[in-house]
Design a protein around this motif. Sequence first.
Motif, PDB file in Angstrom:
ATOM      1  N   LEU A  89       0.856  -1.181   0.000  1.00 25.59           N
ATOM      2  CA  LEU A  89       0.000   0.000   0.000  1.00 25.59           C
ATOM      3  C   LEU A  89       0.891   1.230   0.000  1.00 25.59           C
ATOM      4  CD1 LEU A  89      -2.933   1.212   0.612  1.00 25.59           C
ATOM      5  CD2 LEU A  89      -2.195   1.222   2.991  1.00 25.59           C
ATOM      6  N   PHE A  90       0.584   2.179  -0.876  1.00 24.66           N
ATOM      7  CA  PHE A  90       1.342   3.431  -0.906  1.00 24.66           C
ATOM      8  C   PHE A  90       0.464   4.570  -0.395  1.00 24.66           C
ATOM      9  CE2 PHE A  90       3.596   0.938  -4.091  1.00 24.66           C
ATOM     10  CZ  PHE A  90       4.925   1.250  -3.825  1.00 24.66           C
ATOM     11  N   LEU A  91       1.032   5.397   0.456  1.00 24.52           N
ATOM     12  CA  LEU A  91       0.386   6.633   0.893  1.00 24.52           C
ATOM     13  C   LEU A  91       1.212   7.784   0.342  1.00 24.52           C
ATOM     14  CD1 LEU A  91      -0.274   5.796   4.655  1.00 24.52           C
ATOM     15  CD2 LEU A  91      -1.810   5.460   2.706  1.00 24.52           C
ATOM     16  N   HIS A  92       0.519   8.822  -0.107  1.00 23.07           N
ATOM     17  CA  HIS A  92       1.212   9.954  -0.720  1.00 23.07           C
ATOM     18  C   HIS A  92       0.899  11.247   0.023  1.00 23.07           C
ATOM     19  CE1 HIS A  92       2.258   7.310  -3.997  1.00 23.07           C
ATOM     20  NE2 HIS A  92       0.991   6.971  -4.120  1.00 23.07           N
ATOM     21  N   ASN A  93       1.768  12.220  -0.191  1.00 20.95           N
ATOM     22  CA  ASN A  93       1.595  13.546   0.418  1.00 20.95           C
ATOM     23  C   ASN A  93       1.473  13.455   1.932  1.00 20.95           C
ATOM     24  OD1 ASN A  93       1.521  14.930  -2.174  1.00 20.95           O
ATOM     25  ND2 ASN A  93      -0.472  13.958  -2.434  1.00 20.95           N
ATOM     26  N   VAL A  94       2.264  12.564   2.513  1.00 17.03           N
ATOM     27  CA  VAL A  94       2.232  12.389   3.962  1.00 17.03           C
ATOM     28  C   VAL A  94       3.081  13.490   4.605  1.00 17.03           C
ATOM     29  CG1 VAL A  94       2.687  10.807   5.881  1.00 17.03           C
ATOM     30  CG2 VAL A  94       2.016   9.890   3.638  1.00 17.03           C
ATOM     31  N   ASN A  95       2.552  14.055   5.658  1.00 20.29           N
ATOM     32  CA  ASN A  95       3.330  15.028   6.430  1.00 20.29           C
ATOM     33  C   ASN A  95       3.038  14.817   7.910  1.00 20.29           C
ATOM     34  OD1 ASN A  95       0.991  16.670   7.184  1.00 20.29           O
ATOM     35  ND2 ASN A  95       0.961  17.287   5.022  1.00 20.29           N
TER      36      ASN A  95
END
Length: 95
Positions: free
Chosen positions: A71-77
């Motif tokens: 699973l990829f998560l993007h724009n994580v901060n």
Amino acid sequence: MNIKVCVGSSCHLKGSYDVIEQMKEILKKYDVEDLVDLQASFCLGFCAQGVTVKTDGLDAASVEKIGEDQLFLHNVNKDNAEDLFVKDIYPLLNC
Ligand code: FES
């Protein structure tokens, strides 16, 4: 389960270090440190959408649940890391 936070140059500039530190706190808060191997990763290939976080090493039930073995998560901060963890990763821990 592995959680890999990209520390490639683009993600590094977007705050990978903060995401890793936040993720350590989150794993502690949800008492799942023993279930997760938190790692830094080289570029995961989604530089424009960084910080990228990849989850793999899923058990069979989780793979069936999402129809993928990763699973990829993007724009994580650091501000959205907990929400993304709760919504997308925690359910895959099956605890
Ligand atoms: S630098 Fe993080 S996805 Fe490329």
